[in-house]
Design an enzyme around this catalytic site. Sequence first.
Site, PDB file in Angstrom:
ATOM      1  N   SER A 335      -3.998   9.200 -38.212  1.00 23.20           N
ATOM      2  CA  SER A 335      -4.310   9.831 -36.907  1.00 23.20           C
ATOM      3  C   SER A 335      -2.932  10.416 -35.958  1.00 23.20           C
ATOM      4  O   SER A 335      -2.257  10.906 -36.332  1.00 23.20           O
ATOM      5  CB  SER A 335      -4.250   8.449 -36.608  1.00 23.20           C
ATOM      6  OG  SER A 335      -3.136   7.246 -36.192  1.00 23.20           O
ATOM      7  N   TYR A 336      -3.120  10.436 -35.171  1.00 20.04           N
ATOM      8  CA  TYR A 336      -2.362  11.524 -33.789  1.00 20.04           C
ATOM      9  C   TYR A 336      -0.642  11.037 -33.754  1.00 20.04           C
ATOM     10  O   TYR A 336      -0.527   9.825 -33.439  1.00 20.04           O
ATOM     11  CB  TYR A 336      -2.989  11.740 -32.789  1.00 20.04           C
ATOM     12  CG  TYR A 336      -2.315  12.311 -31.598  1.00 20.04           C
ATOM     13  CD1 TYR A 336      -2.607  13.856 -31.822  1.00 20.04           C
ATOM     14  CD2 TYR A 336      -1.539  11.622 -29.974  1.00 20.04           C
ATOM     15  CE1 TYR A 336      -2.205  14.353 -30.402  1.00 20.04           C
ATOM     16  CE2 TYR A 336      -1.366  12.844 -29.739  1.00 20.04           C
ATOM     17  CZ  TYR A 336      -1.928  14.244 -29.854  1.00 20.04           C
ATOM     18  OH  TYR A 336      -0.977  14.956 -29.151  1.00 20.04           O
ATOM     19  N   PRO A 337      -0.193  12.001 -34.340  1.00 18.38           N
ATOM     20  CA  PRO A 337       1.075  11.503 -34.326  1.00 18.38           C
ATOM     21  C   PRO A 337       2.262  11.285 -33.195  1.00 18.38           C
ATOM     22  O   PRO A 337       3.280  10.778 -33.666  1.00 18.38           O
ATOM     23  CB  PRO A 337       2.298  12.553 -35.283  1.00 18.38           C
ATOM     24  CG  PRO A 337       0.924  13.972 -34.685  1.00 18.38           C
ATOM     25  CD  PRO A 337      -0.596  13.032 -34.585  1.00 18.38           C
TER      26      PRO A 337
END
Length: 862
Positions: A335-337
């Site tokens: 997922s978005y880091p």
Amino acid sequence: MRTVLMVAEKPSLAQSIAKILSRGNMSSRKGLNAACSVHEYTGSFIGQSAHFKMTSVCGHVMTLDFIGKYNSWDKVDPAELFSKAPTEKKEANPKLTMVKFLQVEGRGCDCIVLWLDCDKEGENICFEVLDAVLPVMNKPRGTERTIYRAKFSSITDTDICNAMNHLGEPNRNEALSVDARQELDLRIGCAFTRFQTKYFQGKYGNLDSSLISFGPCQTPTLGFCVERHDKIQSFKPETYWVLQAKVNPEKESSLTLDWDRVRVFDREVAQMFLNITKMAKEAKVESVSKKEKVKQRPLALNTVEMLRVASAALGMGPQHAMQIAERLYTQGYISYPRTETTHYPENFDLKGCLRQQANNPYWAETVKALLSEGINRPRKGHDAGDHPPITPMRAATEAELGGDGWRLYEYITRHFIATVSADCKYLQTTIAFSIGPERFTCVGKVVTSPGFTEIMPWHSIPLEESLPHCEKGDLFPIGEIKLLEKQTSPPDYLTEAELITLMEKHGIGTDASIPVHINNICQRNYVTVESGRRLKPTNLGIVLVHGYYKIDAELVLPTIRSAVEKQLNLIALGKANYHQVLEHTLDIFKRKFHYFVDSIAGMDELMEVSFSPLAATGKPLSRCGKCHRFMKYIQAKPSRLHCSHCDDTYSLPQNGTIKLYKELRCPLDDFELVLWSSGSRGKSYPLCPYCYNHPPFRDMKKGMGCNECTHPTCQHSLSMLGIGQCVECENGVLVLDSTSGPKWKMACNKCNVVVHFFENAHKVRVSPETCDLCEAALVDVDFNKAKSPLPGDETQHSGCVFCDPVFQDLVELKHAAMRHPMHRGGQGKRQGRGRGKGRRPGGRLNPKKPKDKMAALAAYFV
């Protein structure tokens, strides 16, 4: 049918999102800038059939900069940069022609859906895209809504489809907070950097940094490293003594006991305790306690914790780790880091993410057991309201990701599985002993339920020798009692992981910018990365920080930047006025700047101790044209020449070697010429130090060598050695390198094209005559009789490098990333230029001639 334009942040993301939304039924084509593709498909949009065009940008479309004249370091007082200097938005990468590309694709569209990353920077790019596209889109009918914003955290079918069904609006306040940060960093950073770079590089020769930069976040980051260095330097070790006792519960075994007083710093007192305890023959058990303890599973993973672990455990620098994480995200693996959140929302599909990992041989058993027995709800962490914690979104193998990509993915996955596992439980047994009047303790731990430590074995409770079974009042024979002499040790240099923790604690930078600031202080040669990824400040870094402390400690302390970050967050929340925050902060730093300039002597005193003045550094190289004494060549970055008699410094081209050029002098100013070279495979050209810094002709700019000089008669100038227009770039001219024999070459004076020709020729000269076909200068070549490749054993030939069939096999073009003009669409009619016409815009020729030149070039180089 309506046309909907959709824009993502990166080309790979655009492709992934289009594939999901079109269910793979899409057509793709390259955009006009060749970097971004356009994916088209038909579907429904808000209940109506629509034609979708999905494309992307490549990060920021625009960048903030000062207008033209304020970019000159020599003509502008840095103090003007705080308020007087106007700024403008320029294209971040002009070569990508992103604005034109967006306008071409956006023309005639009815709606736009923004798929930029869901953080503040992403919101800012949303408005950059809108500024480019809205003027060419179809005008809305009445109050019809045309701008939509998609909110998503991972590139999965569920998340993307969900985002498409719940479109919102872009957040103007978050975009403004980024604008404010950009303007503050530009104005403050440039003013301080320009002043201190010019001041110190004009005085010292061995600073070994081409830029002495200041940054509102970068400088406090360096401050943390120097603060630790100062603690190490000022540390004075102290001697202390520890009493160590060993008892023998059984004949073969011994048990080491810890002294309850821990340590004493007085030798005589320690000796007294030793004498008292030595009188006792046995150790008596005073108490036995058993307690069940819990080691908690980790909180869900956010960016800062990921960067900390990547540095401390995986040996990856923060910037490198962030790049890998972004790649894993765009490929749909995680997922978005970039997130500050460590708390999963109630509706997050934890089981779905866990099922994805059920077949990986490394953790399949653990995952299957969790799915069958039921998962534990993750611990309640901090909810920053941005993105869910970093989570693996699909299964991967080491072969798929390879190297560092796999190592980071494996850690993220293990961390996620640990968050839904049970806590680790262990039984701690503590036995208290008395030996005479002194008390000693022994502690043992036995794991009763490993919990999350099965998947994160590095967190497991270390195996210890089991303690003997005993009860209060039991006596054990004493094996030995001795006094150990030890010394207190200084702290070590900060690790990257510790620095990240300090930056987060003091609010320096954001989860996205922390890696950039750490990378900057390394690149500026303020710190070096030692073994164990520890950051050791260099002499320059130490002196700068001490200088800031001496003049104005707030320039280096984290307090003022932390306060600015809070104000920027208030702008993002709509609770503070953008213009007021900007004006107030710039006013504070303007006052600080004036005080810094007035007090610079304080920092200069520290510099004098650590660095050598210009006159004392470097080695004599070439003669000054004014006083005819030798100037010194200073090799440390930025390399330059310094005349101590005239007290003048002349900058030189960087990243190459400089040597004297045959003791020849410039006909204009009598300075001795020097030769710059990028190596035997690269290019080289002579230059006059004075002309390089003070252009002698109107059509020349600062930083031009003899290969761009328009002097009509000088033997080293473009007029005498220029051959023809570069085959690669628009404005360059191929110039003969007269020092390159016997491996002769000509090189473009603008780009890095090098043409090797006439190897082993005795002489190569540029003729005053020009080619009838392409108007390039003709070349006279002399070969030795033994090595002549010319037909009929001739030794001399005069002809055009591009058009003469005799020269055809003797010319070879080299280029770092060769793209020939013929391979570019629509550039077949590029004008040939004669010698000396390389910089003259009016040098247009008959359109038919360049075609012939291009055809000739095709024969040689393709």
